[in-house]
Design an enzyme around this catalytic site. Structure first.
Site, PDB file in Angstrom:
ATOM      1  CB  SER A 200      -0.954  -0.037   1.195  1.00 20.02           C
ATOM      2  OG  SER A 200      -1.964   0.932   1.066  1.00 20.02           O
ATOM      3  CG  ASP A 403      -6.508  -2.798  -4.500  1.00 18.00           C
ATOM      4  OD1 ASP A 403      -7.423  -2.060  -4.075  1.00 18.00           O
ATOM      5  OD2 ASP A 403      -5.304  -2.499  -4.420  1.00 18.00           O
ATOM      6  CG  HIS A 456      -5.291  -2.266  -0.914  1.00 23.16           C
ATOM      7  ND1 HIS A 456      -4.453  -1.741  -1.864  1.00 23.16           N
ATOM      8  CD2 HIS A 456      -4.977  -1.625   0.237  1.00 23.16           C
ATOM      9  CE1 HIS A 456      -3.695  -0.823  -1.321  1.00 23.16           C
ATOM     10  NE2 HIS A 456      -3.991  -0.739  -0.033  1.00 23.16           N
TER      11      HIS A 456
END
Length: 479
Positions: A200, A403, A456
């Site tokens: 991330s 994601d 994610h």
């Protein structure tokens, strides 16, 4: 008269003492005790029996006068820690605790999910979260340092107000200082292959830290860190990646062809601009937002729910696997499972077991994204990737293909922008006889892989496939 003078002097002295105590409190935060860095953890509340792996936790001071105290979890490889790679792992945010990545993504333990009853925010049945082993932990093939970074994340804290302020470059430098001190205390790991990893928002910090290590090695700084490369999952990389959410939504069948064409025509690349430049674009944006309102951005197939509330869920009933309970509707959503971390990490016995300094922090947060005085000053980490490629470092970039938050097509786009030739073209990679995703390798030693069905971030949703991916890459085998 003498009595008045004595009283006046005593009052002044008392005021001076109180003022000094207040100043000291601002500087040192009055932790009850200071544990030596590198304390072993043999038992954890919620886990039955002694831990079957080696865990060490502690603090290392960095910055001016060591005013920033960074907390870490070190877990030795379960295979051969003397020769297996050593990986520094950062969770995203910025401000998401390393404990979140350890427990919910790639570490050796995780919370055992249990079924829920009626949602009662004000009540809890009093049971303590149970920890179980994660059979697909990445510590099977590498040793990991899970680091709470930047300052204010997890159990890391500042001893002064000024030290609480941080930004991308300063946090990366803190990580570099941390590594030097940690490795100086543990020279037995200096020969291990070393990697920096994260997911991330760590897509900004990991390449910066890797470059700092590479530069330090070139300058002859000691200790020499045996850097081999870096790995990133669903990484934030450049500001324009948000514009890829709309073509991703179109490709996944979430918006119509007509709306997609209208957005391209009217917005001209400013899909996610806060203030669209014309009315047609604004109208299209509103329609797009309505179409995606019920979609979970971090995994488009899972229920949409509140992302990170610490309000507890009332748990009852038969214990099942997380995926089974989500499928059967016996668990409201994945983030209900993640709320268990607040109860666990907030418990005094847990903090004592982890050697957390008393008085150093207040309420623990899994992700303190909105609470940190942190400045995002690096808007584009692509130049760092280019620099590391020139220096010959290898890299693994992977993306869960479900994601929407950071779509895999945006990651593909910036990798293509590096203009490296393809060494091994687009093909499926297989786990247990099934397609686990698709991969491509470039001449700059960069491997890109999608994880089919991953969100994610990918290891949370596809642990079997992601462990296989890591094993192959870390041992220089084809994906």
């Amino acid at each position: 008269m003498a009595k008045r003078k004595t009283s006046f002097v005593l009052c002044c002295n008392l005021f001076s003492v109180l003022l000094l105590l207040l100043l000291l409190a601002e500087v040192i935060q009055f932790p009850e005790r200071v544990e030596a860095a590198g304390s072993p953890v043999k038992f954890l509340p919620g886990f039955k029996g002694p831990l079957p792996f080696e865990l060490e936790t502690g603090y290392i001071g960095v910055g001016d006068s060591d005013d920033v105290q960074l907390f870490y979890y070190f877990i030795k490889s379960e295979s051969n820690p003397k020769s297996d790679p050593l990986i520094l792992w950062l969770t995203g945010g910025p401000g998401c605790s390393a404990l979140s990545g350890l427990i919910y993504e790639i570490g050796p333990i995780t919370f055992e999910p249990v079924e829920y009853g009626a949602f009662t925010p004000a009540e809890y049945n009093g049971s303590f979260p149970s920890l179980v082993l994660n059979p697909h932990t990445w510590t099977k093939v590498a040793s990991f340092i899970f680091l709470d970074l930047p300052v204010g994340t997890g159990f890391s804290y500042a001893r002064t107000s000024a030290a609480r302020q941080s930004d991308d470059l300063q946090a990366s430098d803190h990580a570099y200082q941390f590594l030097h001190k940690w490795l100086n205390d543990r020279p037995e790991f200096l020969r291990n292959p070393f990697y920096v990893g994260g997911d991330s928002y760590s897509g900004i910090g990991v390449p910066i830290i890797s470059k700092l290590i590479a530069n330090g090695n070139e300058k002859g700084l000691e200790p020499f860190i045996n850097l081999k490369g870096y790995l990133l999952g669903n990484p934030a990389t450049f500001h324009g990646e948000y514009n890829y959410r709309i073509p991703y939504a179109h490709g996944m069948g979430l918006i119509s062809d007509e709306l997609f064409e209208s957005l391209k025509r009217n917005c001209k690349g400013e899909y996610f601009d806060i203030h669209p430049s014309n009315t047609q674009c604004l109208n299209d944006r509103q329609t797009y937002d309505q179409m995606l309102d019920g979609i979970n951005s971090v995994h488009i197939l899972e229920p949409k729910c509140e992302m990170d509330s610490s309000r507890p869920q009332k748990w009852l009933g038969q214990r099942r696997s997380l995926d089974d309970m989500l499928y059967r509707g016996r668990l409201r959503c994945r983030f209900d499972w993640k709320k268990l971390s607040y109860q666990w990490a907030g418990d005094d016995k847990v903090r004592e077991a982890l050697h957390v300094r008393r008085g150093s922090i207040g309420k623990w947060k899994r992700c303190a994204v909105d609470a940190l005085p942190f400045q995002k000053i690096v808007q584009n980490s692509i130049p760092y990737h280019a620099n590391l490629s020139v220096k010959g470092y290898r890299s693994l970039i992977y993306s869960g293909d479900h994601d929407k938050w950071i779509p895999y097509i945006s990651t593909e786009a910036w990798i293509r922008s590096l203009n490296y030739s393809i060494a091994d073209d687009w093909r499926p990679w297989i786990v247990d006889g099934q397609v686990a995703g698709y991969t491509r390798t470039y001449s700059n030693k960069m491997t890109f892989a999608t994880v089919k069905g991953g969100g994610h971030t990918a290891p949370e949703y596809k642990p079997v496939e992601c462990l296989a991916m890591l094993k192959r890459w870390i041992s220089y085998q084809p994906m």
